[in-house]
Design a protein around this motif. Structure first.
Motif, mmCIF file in Angstrom:
data_model
loop_
_atom_site.group_PDB
_atom_site.id
_atom_site.type_symbol
_atom_site.label_atom_id
_atom_site.label_comp_id
_atom_site.label_asym_id
_atom_site.label_seq_id
_atom_site.Cartn_x
_atom_site.Cartn_y
_atom_site.Cartn_z
ATOM 1 N N VAL A 35 63.526 42.175 9.971
ATOM 2 C CA VAL A 35 62.747 42.995 10.905
ATOM 3 C C VAL A 35 62.582 44.409 10.348
ATOM 4 O O VAL A 35 61.482 44.969 10.344
ATOM 5 C CB VAL A 35 63.443 43.026 12.292
ATOM 6 N N MET A 36 63.672 44.971 9.847
ATOM 7 C CA MET A 36 63.628 46.331 9.290
ATOM 8 C C MET A 36 62.724 46.384 8.050
ATOM 9 O O MET A 36 61.964 47.338 7.881
ATOM 10 C CB MET A 36 65.031 46.807 8.930
ATOM 11 N N ARG A 37 62.800 45.367 7.208
ATOM 12 C CA ARG A 37 61.961 45.335 6.000
ATOM 13 C C ARG A 37 60.486 45.267 6.353
ATOM 14 O O ARG A 37 59.659 45.959 5.754
ATOM 15 C CB ARG A 37 62.322 44.127 5.117
ATOM 16 N N LEU A 38 60.132 44.428 7.324
ATOM 17 C CA LEU A 38 58.725 44.292 7.698
ATOM 18 C C LEU A 38 58.194 45.572 8.345
ATOM 19 O O LEU A 38 57.089 46.021 8.042
ATOM 20 C CB LEU A 38 58.528 43.095 8.630
ATOM 21 N N ALA A 39 58.988 46.183 9.225
ATOM 22 C CA ALA A 39 58.569 47.439 9.848
ATOM 23 C C ALA A 39 58.411 48.528 8.788
ATOM 24 O O ALA A 39 57.438 49.286 8.795
ATOM 25 C CB ALA A 39 59.572 47.867 10.914
ATOM 26 N N SER A 40 59.341 48.588 7.874
ATOM 27 C CA SER A 40 59.270 49.574 6.794
ATOM 28 C C SER A 40 58.069 49.313 5.881
ATOM 29 O O SER A 40 57.393 50.245 5.435
ATOM 30 C CB SER A 40 60.571 49.538 5.989
ATOM 31 N N TYR A 41 57.784 48.035 5.641
ATOM 32 C CA TYR A 41 56.633 47.657 4.807
ATOM 33 C C TYR A 41 55.331 48.192 5.400
ATOM 34 O O TYR A 41 54.534 48.830 4.715
ATOM 35 C CB TYR A 41 56.584 46.138 4.675
ATOM 36 N N PHE A 42 55.115 47.948 6.698
ATOM 37 C CA PHE A 42 53.875 48.414 7.318
ATOM 38 C C PHE A 42 53.867 49.927 7.485
ATOM 39 O O PHE A 42 52.820 50.562 7.395
ATOM 40 C CB PHE A 42 53.626 47.707 8.650
ATOM 41 N N HIS A 43 55.019 50.509 7.725
ATOM 42 C CA HIS A 43 55.094 51.961 7.846
ATOM 43 C C HIS A 43 54.743 52.631 6.514
ATOM 44 O O HIS A 43 53.920 53.539 6.460
ATOM 45 C CB HIS A 43 56.488 52.387 8.295
ATOM 46 N N HIS A 44 55.351 52.163 5.449
ATOM 47 C CA HIS A 44 55.132 52.797 4.150
ATOM 48 C C HIS A 44 53.779 52.452 3.529
ATOM 49 O O HIS A 44 53.273 53.217 2.711
ATOM 50 C CB HIS A 44 56.261 52.439 3.183
ATOM 51 N N SER A 45 53.191 51.338 3.936
ATOM 52 C CA SER A 45 51.877 50.995 3.385
ATOM 53 C C SER A 45 50.788 51.908 3.945
ATOM 54 O O SER A 45 49.741 52.081 3.332
ATOM 55 C CB SER A 45 51.537 49.529 3.653
ATOM 56 N N ASP A 46 51.034 52.500 5.099
ATOM 57 C CA ASP A 46 50.052 53.415 5.698
ATOM 58 C C ASP A 46 50.777 54.638 6.242
ATOM 59 O O ASP A 46 50.619 55.017 7.394
ATOM 60 C CB ASP A 46 49.288 52.692 6.809
ATOM 61 N N THR A 79 59.270 47.295 18.119
ATOM 62 C CA THR A 79 60.056 48.464 18.525
ATOM 63 C C THR A 79 60.388 49.324 17.313
ATOM 64 O O THR A 79 60.232 50.551 17.346
ATOM 65 C CB THR A 79 61.349 48.021 19.237
ATOM 66 N N GLU A 80 60.838 48.700 16.238
ATOM 67 C CA GLU A 80 61.183 49.437 15.021
ATOM 68 C C GLU A 80 59.936 50.096 14.423
ATOM 69 O O GLU A 80 59.996 51.242 13.974
ATOM 70 C CB GLU A 80 61.826 48.492 14.006
ATOM 71 N N LEU A 81 58.823 49.404 14.445
ATOM 72 C CA LEU A 81 57.583 49.980 13.937
ATOM 73 C C LEU A 81 57.152 51.172 14.797
ATOM 74 O O LEU A 81 56.686 52.187 14.276
ATOM 75 C CB LEU A 81 56.479 48.923 13.890
ATOM 76 N N SER A 82 57.347 51.072 16.105
ATOM 77 C CA SER A 82 57.028 52.185 17.004
ATOM 78 C C SER A 82 57.887 53.404 16.698
ATOM 79 O O SER A 82 57.413 54.534 16.759
ATOM 80 C CB SER A 82 57.228 51.776 18.464
#
Length: 192
Positions: A35-46, A79-82
């Motif tokens: 979950v943390m990796r996926l949220a970080s992936y989308f956060h850092h990609s944009d 939630t993590e992405l938010s």
């Protein structure tokens, strides 16, 4: 056994790597890490919120394909992405990538928590197509856990249409809400 039954406080847990009692258990953090990796992936990609596409596709790890994750993992991801995107909203181009990666469309009708978190992310991004879904949710759900944050997101939006719609929608539905929820949202609208 005596410490579990007769001593105060939480019982000690066994540490599988040694035969001694340990205050820290060896929990399998595979799902949380995914979950943390996926949220970080989308956060850092944009990270700047300008809509740059990810440099490479997300490669699932041992946690499995995100499109098959159960509801609680999707809630944890959103939630993590938010949290990551608290200061800078996602760009509109990133939203479809997230939706397809986690297979959000079939989940939105079955899980109110997923629907709520996804609508908040979309509203913060300025996605006007999320406005009808938000209004429908605010008409059918009166729980303050969902109602107040959605109204606050509409009110604080940079899109004038969202703020106008929040006022008219609240006038329409305020009688169906619990008096405390109605009072709190009314205060939010007055502070606008």
């Amino acid at each position: 056994w005596n410490s579990w039954l007769h001593k105060p406080g939480l019982p000690p847990l066994f540490d599988d790597t040694s035969a001694s009692l340990s205050p820290h258990a060896n929990y399998d953090a595979t799902l949380r890490d995914g979950v943390m990796r996926l949220a970080s992936y989308f956060h850092h990609s944009d990270i700047m919120g300008i809509g740059t596409p990810p440099a490479s596709a997300f490669v699932p790890g041992p946690e499995g394909d995100p499109s098959t994750w159960p509801g609680p993992l999707v809630v944890a991801f959103l939630t993590e992405l938010s949290v990551h995107r608290a200061s800078t909203p996602l760009h509109m181009n990133t939203l479809p990538l997230i939706s397809s990666c986690v297979a959000l469309s079939p989940r939105l009708d079955r899980n109110l928590e997923v629907q709520f978190l996804w609508l908040k992310l979309r509203l913060r991004a300025g996605d006007s197509s999320a406005l009808d879904g938000t209004c429908a949710l605010l008409r059918t759900c009166g729980r303050m856990k969902y109602v107040r944050p959605l109204f606050q997101t509409l009110i604080s939006s940079k899109v004038p249409e969202f703020r106008e719609r929040a006022s008219t929608l609240f006038e329409e539905v305020k009688g169906t809400y619990h008096p405390i929820a109605s009072k709190m949202v009314s205060r939010d609208l007055q502070c606008e």
